[in-house]
Motif scaffolding. Structure first.
Motif, PDB file in Angstrom:
ATOM      1  N   GLY A 100       0.829  -1.208   0.000  1.00 19.78           N
ATOM      2  CA  GLY A 100       0.000   0.000   0.000  1.00 19.78           C
ATOM      3  C   GLY A 100       0.856   1.248   0.000  1.00 19.78           C
ATOM      4  O   GLY A 100       0.531   2.245   0.648  1.00 19.78           O
ATOM      5  N   SER A 144       1.516   3.278  -2.470  1.00 25.41           N
ATOM      6  CA  SER A 144       1.231   4.283  -3.498  1.00 25.41           C
ATOM      7  C   SER A 144       0.489   5.502  -2.955  1.00 25.41           C
ATOM      8  O   SER A 144       0.209   6.434  -3.697  1.00 25.41           O
ATOM      9  CB  SER A 144       0.412   3.655  -4.637  1.00 25.41           C
ATOM     10  N   ILE A 199      -0.530   6.380   4.258  1.00 33.09           N
ATOM     11  CA  ILE A 199       0.383   5.912   5.307  1.00 33.09           C
ATOM     12  C   ILE A 199       1.559   5.139   4.711  1.00 33.09           C
ATOM     13  O   ILE A 199       2.697   5.276   5.167  1.00 33.09           O
ATOM     14  CB  ILE A 199      -0.402   5.043   6.328  1.00 33.09           C
ATOM     15  N   ARG A 249      -1.058  -1.566  -6.423  1.00 35.75           N
ATOM     16  CA  ARG A 249      -1.495  -1.878  -7.794  1.00 35.75           C
ATOM     17  C   ARG A 249      -1.126  -0.768  -8.772  1.00 35.75           C
ATOM     18  O   ARG A 249      -0.870  -1.025  -9.922  1.00 35.75           O
ATOM     19  CB  ARG A 249      -3.014  -2.107  -7.801  1.00 35.75           C
ATOM     20  N   ARG A 250      -1.095   0.476  -8.315  1.00 37.82           N
ATOM     21  CA  ARG A 250      -0.850   1.598  -9.247  1.00 37.82           C
ATOM     22  C   ARG A 250       0.650   1.812  -9.430  1.00 37.82           C
ATOM     23  O   ARG A 250       1.282   2.573  -8.708  1.00 37.82           O
ATOM     24  CB  ARG A 250      -1.535   2.857  -8.721  1.00 37.82           C
ATOM     25  N   ASP A 266      -0.869  -6.795  -6.402  1.00 36.01           N
ATOM     26  CA  ASP A 266      -2.192  -6.857  -5.783  1.00 36.01           C
ATOM     27  C   ASP A 266      -2.053  -7.826  -4.610  1.00 36.01           C
ATOM     28  O   ASP A 266      -1.791  -9.024  -4.819  1.00 36.01           O
ATOM     29  CB  ASP A 266      -3.218  -7.373  -6.807  1.00 36.01           C
ATOM     30  N   VAL A 267      -2.223  -7.333  -3.394  1.00 36.74           N
ATOM     31  CA  VAL A 267      -1.951  -8.198  -2.228  1.00 36.74           C
ATOM     32  C   VAL A 267      -2.947  -9.340  -2.085  1.00 36.74           C
ATOM     33  O   VAL A 267      -2.732 -10.254  -1.290  1.00 36.74           O
ATOM     34  CB  VAL A 267      -1.876  -7.407  -0.897  1.00 36.74           C
ATOM     35  N   ASN A 321       0.562  -2.859   5.274  1.00 36.39           N
ATOM     36  CA  ASN A 321      -0.222  -1.630   5.386  1.00 36.39           C
ATOM     37  C   ASN A 321      -1.412  -1.566   4.446  1.00 36.39           C
ATOM     38  O   ASN A 321      -2.411  -0.920   4.766  1.00 36.39           O
ATOM     39  CB  ASN A 321       0.720  -0.440   5.121  1.00 36.39           C
ATOM     40  N   TYR A 379     -15.463  -3.781   8.177  1.00 34.25           N
ATOM     41  CA  TYR A 379     -14.134  -3.169   8.212  1.00 34.25           C
ATOM     42  C   TYR A 379     -13.523  -3.334   9.605  1.00 34.25           C
ATOM     43  O   TYR A 379     -12.358  -3.735   9.745  1.00 34.25           O
ATOM     44  CB  TYR A 379     -14.196  -1.676   7.847  1.00 34.25           C
ATOM     45  N   LYS A 418      -9.890  -5.395  11.122  1.00 32.20           N
ATOM     46  CA  LYS A 418      -8.815  -4.811  11.931  1.00 32.20           C
ATOM     47  C   LYS A 418      -8.671  -5.521  13.278  1.00 32.20           C
ATOM     48  O   LYS A 418      -7.572  -5.610  13.825  1.00 32.20           O
ATOM     49  CB  LYS A 418      -9.053  -3.305  12.094  1.00 32.20           C
ATOM     50  N   SER A 457      -6.081   6.426  14.721  1.00 28.31           N
ATOM     51  CA  SER A 457      -7.484   6.818  14.552  1.00 28.31           C
ATOM     52  C   SER A 457      -7.553   7.499  13.177  1.00 28.31           C
ATOM     53  O   SER A 457      -6.902   7.028  12.252  1.00 28.31           O
ATOM     54  CB  SER A 457      -7.963   7.684  15.728  1.00 28.31           C
ATOM     55  N   VAL A 492      -6.789   9.403   9.915  1.00 29.15           N
ATOM     56  CA  VAL A 492      -5.562   9.919   9.293  1.00 29.15           C
ATOM     57  C   VAL A 492      -5.956  10.540   7.956  1.00 29.15           C
ATOM     58  O   VAL A 492      -6.777   9.967   7.222  1.00 29.15           O
ATOM     59  CB  VAL A 492      -4.547   8.772   9.047  1.00 29.15           C
ATOM     60  N   THR A 532      -5.709  10.839   4.482  1.00 29.52           N
ATOM     61  CA  THR A 532      -5.152  10.109   3.343  1.00 29.52           C
ATOM     62  C   THR A 532      -6.248   9.985   2.280  1.00 29.52           C
ATOM     63  O   THR A 532      -7.273  10.662   2.357  1.00 29.52           O
ATOM     64  CB  THR A 532      -4.710   8.693   3.770  1.00 29.52           C
ATOM     65  N   GLU A 533      -6.047   9.055   1.357  1.00 28.59           N
ATOM     66  CA  GLU A 533      -7.084   8.780   0.349  1.00 28.59           C
ATOM     67  C   GLU A 533      -8.053   7.700   0.820  1.00 28.59           C
ATOM     68  O   GLU A 533      -8.872   7.209   0.050  1.00 28.59           O
ATOM     69  CB  GLU A 533      -6.422   8.374  -0.975  1.00 28.59           C
TER      70      GLU A 533
END
Ligand code: NAP
Length: 245
Positions: free
Chosen positions: A13, A15, A18, A38-39, A64-65, A91, A155, A159, A186, A188, A190-191
């Motif tokens: 992760g 790209s 985090i 992937r990108r 791709d994980v 990640n 989700y 975790k 908590s 963050v 990001t995208e």
């Protein structure tokens, strides 16, 4: 604390968010990075920037994980290039918001596949190499994996799985010298959330929640523990988290 100068760190992760911030944090300390996501175009840009700014090697590997073979090849590529593996940062992860009653199979399986299977595949591939270097596996879990999350039980469950897997794995491989660490952020900026809906960096103003660089610095701290020590788990929350929880 031990130096990680010259170490080899695989980051999934990488790209965005985090993962990208972690790559910068460890490259600043002299570690070579193997960047997975992937990108590939993004990874290549990040690698170019890292190599320009630091005296390190940054290797982009399209991964791709959820694809076991690709994950095995990622770890092989890291070891082939550098001769050893010192750390894996598990990640890569994503979220699709939704009620359990109406969640479709695809959203459910994608969250499970990326957030749990991906971490298993990468850990399994990396462990034989990490045993040789007394290396470290870092898992990016979440506040959502510590407290019930009414808005997204699936989700959250991925975790909780991450934390359960990580701590049990520490029990299995700690005696072989491998450190296992969990970081629980908590919110963050990001995208995160972009798979469906609003990205967290659009949802939260600058300065309102944690920046990814803070998590990257925490992960670097984990990788710098020496000898017998490990940061078992770190909660890096925004200060007002419990006001809104
Ligand atoms: N942001 C938050 O508020 C927050 C809070 C707590 C925990 N976390 C956790 O932090 C981790 C990183 O999230 P982030 O906030 O940095 O989100 P992000 O900015 O959306 O980055 C997610 C990364 O995961 C990668 N990824 C997604 N699916 C993948 C797949 N199938 N194979 C390989 N890579 C994949 C993405 O790369 P590609 O799309 O290029 O593949 C991207 O690099 C996740 O595990 C997340 O659950 C985030």
């Amino acid at each position: 604390m031990q130096s990680i100068d010259g170490n080899t760190v695989v980051i999934t992760g990488a790209s965005a968010g985090i993962g990208r911030a972690t790559a910068h944090a460890v490259a600043t300390a002299g570690a070579n990075v193997v960047l997975a996501a992937r990108r590939l175009d993004r990874l290549e840009d990040i690698a170019t920037t890292l190599e320009r700014e630091h005296d390190i090697t940054a290797t982009p590997v399209s991964t791709d994980v959820t694809e076991r073979k690709q994950v095995d090849e990622l770890v092989e590529a890291a070891v082939d290039e550098h001769g050893a593996l010192d750390a894996l940062v598990n990640n890569a992860g994503l979220v699709f918001e939704g009620e359990v009653e109406t969640m479709d199979d695809e959203d459910y399986h994608t969250m499970m596949d990326v957030n749990t299977d991906g971490m298993f595949y990468a850990s399994r591939a990396a462990l034989p190499h990490l045993k040789k270097t007394d290396g470290t596996v870092v898992f990016v879990a979440s506040f959502a994996g510590q407290y019930p999350r009414s808005s997204n039980p699936v989700y959250a469950a991925t975790k909780w799985w991450t934390r359960g897997f990580a701590h049990s794995l520490q029990g299995q491989v700690g005696g072989d010298g491998v450190a296992v660490s969990v970081v629980n952020p908590s919110e963050v900026r990001t995208e995160f959330g972009s798979g469906r809906g609003e990205q967290s960096k659009d949802r939260y103003d600058e300065g309102a929640v944690t920046d990814p660089e803070a998590i990257g610095a925490a992960i670097r701290f984990m990788l710098r523990q020496e000898d017998v020590d490990t940061v078992s788990e770190m909660n890096l929350y925004r200060r007002d988290k419990f006001e809104t929880f």
